[in-house]
Design an enzyme around this catalytic site. Structure first.
Site, PDB file in Angstrom:
ATOM      1  N   GLU A 164      -5.485  -4.621  10.595  1.00 24.59           N
ATOM      2  CA  GLU A 164      -4.462  -3.594  10.786  1.00 24.59           C
ATOM      3  C   GLU A 164      -4.715  -2.841  12.092  1.00 24.59           C
ATOM      4  O   GLU A 164      -5.531  -1.905  12.123  1.00 24.59           O
ATOM      5  CB  GLU A 164      -4.491  -2.603   9.620  1.00 24.59           C
ATOM      6  CG  GLU A 164      -4.173  -3.237   8.277  1.00 24.59           C
ATOM      7  CD  GLU A 164      -3.583  -2.230   7.301  1.00 24.59           C
ATOM      8  OE1 GLU A 164      -2.587  -2.572   6.668  1.00 24.59           O
ATOM      9  OE2 GLU A 164      -4.100  -1.108   7.182  1.00 24.59           O
ATOM     10  N   GLU A 206      -6.961   4.959   7.697  1.00 26.37           N
ATOM     11  CA  GLU A 206      -6.682   6.371   7.406  1.00 26.37           C
ATOM     12  C   GLU A 206      -7.878   7.017   6.703  1.00 26.37           C
ATOM     13  O   GLU A 206      -8.177   8.194   6.922  1.00 26.37           O
ATOM     14  CB  GLU A 206      -5.390   6.485   6.579  1.00 26.37           C
ATOM     15  CG  GLU A 206      -4.162   6.211   7.447  1.00 26.37           C
ATOM     16  CD  GLU A 206      -2.981   5.579   6.730  1.00 26.37           C
ATOM     17  OE1 GLU A 206      -2.946   5.582   5.490  1.00 26.37           O
ATOM     18  OE2 GLU A 206      -2.098   5.061   7.438  1.00 26.37           O
ATOM     19  N   HIS A 215      -9.661   1.491   4.690  1.00 24.22           N
ATOM     20  CA  HIS A 215      -8.396   1.639   5.424  1.00 24.22           C
ATOM     21  C   HIS A 215      -8.616   2.602   6.595  1.00 24.22           C
ATOM     22  O   HIS A 215      -9.375   3.571   6.483  1.00 24.22           O
ATOM     23  CB  HIS A 215      -7.296   2.172   4.491  1.00 24.22           C
ATOM     24  CG  HIS A 215      -5.934   2.093   5.112  1.00 24.22           C
ATOM     25  ND1 HIS A 215      -5.496   3.003   6.034  1.00 24.22           N
ATOM     26  CD2 HIS A 215      -4.946   1.179   4.977  1.00 24.22           C
ATOM     27  CE1 HIS A 215      -4.278   2.658   6.434  1.00 24.22           C
ATOM     28  NE2 HIS A 215      -3.922   1.547   5.807  1.00 24.22           N
ATOM     29  N   LYS A 246       0.051   4.221  -0.254  1.00 19.85           N
ATOM     30  CA  LYS A 246      -0.608   5.407   0.317  1.00 19.85           C
ATOM     31  C   LYS A 246      -0.368   6.612  -0.612  1.00 19.85           C
ATOM     32  O   LYS A 246      -0.344   6.426  -1.833  1.00 19.85           O
ATOM     33  CB  LYS A 246      -0.110   5.652   1.742  1.00 19.85           C
ATOM     34  CG  LYS A 246      -0.267   4.386   2.592  1.00 19.85           C
ATOM     35  CD  LYS A 246      -0.066   4.598   4.066  1.00 19.85           C
ATOM     36  CE  LYS A 246      -0.272   3.264   4.780  1.00 19.85           C
ATOM     37  NZ  LYS A 246      -0.182   3.377   6.235  1.00 19.85           N
ATOM     38  N   GLY A 259       2.569   2.473  10.731  1.00 17.03           N
ATOM     39  CA  GLY A 259       3.539   3.552  10.579  1.00 17.03           C
ATOM     40  C   GLY A 259       4.274   3.906  11.859  1.00 17.03           C
ATOM     41  O   GLY A 259       4.949   4.934  11.929  1.00 17.03           O
ATOM     42  N   SER A 293       3.444  -2.066  10.216  1.00 14.74           N
ATOM     43  CA  SER A 293       4.904  -2.156  10.383  1.00 14.74           C
ATOM     44  C   SER A 293       5.481  -3.515   9.963  1.00 14.74           C
ATOM     45  O   SER A 293       6.417  -4.018  10.589  1.00 14.74           O
ATOM     46  CB  SER A 293       5.300  -1.824  11.830  1.00 14.74           C
ATOM     47  OG  SER A 293       4.900  -0.506  12.143  1.00 14.74           O
ATOM     48  N   ASN A 308       0.873  -1.176   0.000  1.00 18.54           N
ATOM     49  CA  ASN A 308       0.000   0.000   0.000  1.00 18.54           C
ATOM     50  C   ASN A 308       0.909   1.225   0.000  1.00 18.54           C
ATOM     51  O   ASN A 308       1.498   1.558   1.025  1.00 18.54           O
ATOM     52  CB  ASN A 308      -0.899  -0.014   1.244  1.00 18.54           C
ATOM     53  CG  ASN A 308      -1.734   1.256   1.367  1.00 18.54           C
ATOM     54  OD1 ASN A 308      -1.781   2.076   0.447  1.00 18.54           O
ATOM     55  ND2 ASN A 308      -2.397   1.421   2.510  1.00 18.54           N
TER      56      ASN A 308
HETATM   57  P1  13P Z   1       2.973   0.504   7.649  1.00 16.74           P
HETATM   58  O1  13P Z   1       3.436  -0.825   7.059  1.00 16.74           O
HETATM   59  O2  13P Z   1       3.734   1.658   7.132  1.00 16.74           O
HETATM   60  O3  13P Z   1       2.903   0.417   9.129  1.00 16.74           O
HETATM   61  O4  13P Z   1       1.462   0.715   7.124  1.00 16.74           O
HETATM   62  C1  13P Z   1       0.553  -0.298   7.276  1.00 16.74           C
HETATM   63  C2  13P Z   1      -0.649   0.019   6.462  1.00 16.74           C
HETATM   64  O5  13P Z   1      -1.400   0.920   6.800  1.00 16.74           O
HETATM   65  C3  13P Z   1      -0.887  -0.761   5.243  1.00 16.74           C
HETATM   66  O6  13P Z   1      -2.144  -0.533   4.726  1.00 16.74           O
END
Ligand code: 13P
Length: 271
Positions: free
Chosen positions: A171, A101, A99, A11, A177, A217, A9
């Site tokens: 997640e 976010e 997601h 983002k 992150g 992560s 992803n």
């Molecule tokens: P990270 O791997 O950067 O922690 O992000 C996870 C994520 O949100 C994948 O959709």
């Protein structure tokens, strides 16, 4: 047998030139490392702007292209939106839905997610439905309940046949992150719980076929032990998917993923 599914992803990262040069590099690495496409599904979920270019580079290379959101209506007065129908038109294979976010910054609700899951499947796009709890919810001991509610609401009106095609990504928000991965026990516990909730609603046969990813992560140093967990069938990788050299190490988490006779054309995508 559930086929492992590793998805990146990106983002909101990269510009066109970076996206295409990444795609060229990853294509080369997948070939050079001899990744066996019968043993792992691979996808890059990128910003809309790059999807057509990535489709051209990844075509017949065994790397699927995914979006990070879609609109459930086919068309209409929805400024700034992209529909499942439009993604299907350029042969996008999968799409992240709900997601955390998007739930947080765009107010996306589980009810909308359920409509998006159905729209994706209608257009032969594999939905990657994200669920997860906050740190407060985990610390208060409500994490199982919270994820169950989110999952069931996001699967409203989704049939058993549609469920089999839906990927669920667990997640935990506190692991995204932050560099703080859930322990393998925490990730497995939730993945097994998610499968049991699916089994309650759709039966064990359906639940046993659903791919459950872990995200938060994930990197090359922790992917192997996560993938060794019984109910974890894949990973949704954020930051570590931005570098093709790191992402290929994640894809290659198991030496068995590599074959001597390199295949260029993915078959049997289990759709
Ligand atoms: P990270 O791997 O950067 O922690 O992000 C996870 C994520 O949100 C994948 O959709």
């Amino acid at each position: 047998m559930r086929k492992p599914f590793i998805a990146g992803n990106w983002k909101m990262n990269k510009v066109v030139e970076q996206a295409t040069s990444y795609a060229d590099t990853l294509t080369e690495l997948v070939k050079k490392e001899g990744i066996d496409h019968d043993k792992v599904d691979i996808a890059i979920c990128a910003p809309y702007l790059f999807l057509s270019a990535l489709k051209v580079i990844f075509l017949l290379r065994g790397i699927d292209v995914g979006a990070q959101n879609l609109h459930y209506e086919d068309e209409g007065a929805f400024t700034g939106e992209i529909s499942a129908k439009m993604l299907h038109d350029i042969r996008v294979e999968c799409c992240i839905i709900g997601h955390s976010e998007r739930r947080k910054y765009n107010g996306e609700t589980s009810e909308e997610c359920a409509k998006k899951v159905k729209a994706a499947i209608m257009y032969d796009i594999r939905p990657i439905l994200c669920v997860g709890e906050t740190l407060e919810e985990r610390e208060s001991g409500n994490h199982l309940e919270v994820v169950k509610k989110m999952l069931l609401e996001s699967l409203h009106n989704v049939t058993g046949a549609e469920m089999v095609k839906t990927v669920v990504a667990y997640e935990p928000l506190w692991a995204i992150g932050t560099g703080k991965t859930a322990t393998t026990e925490q990730a497995q516990e939730m993945a097994a719980y998610i499968r049991s909730v699916i089994a309650e609603k759709y039966g064990k046969d359906v639940a046993d076929r659903v791919i459950i990813q872990y995200g938060g992560s994930v990197k090359s140093s922790n992917i192997k032990e996560l993938m060794e967990q019984e109910d974890i069938d894949g990973a949704l990788v954020g930051g570590a998917s931005l570098d093709p050299e790191e992402f290929i190490k994640i894809i290659k988490y198991d030496p068995d993923i590599v074959c001597k006779n390199v295949k260029m054309i993915p078959i049997n995508r289990n759709k």
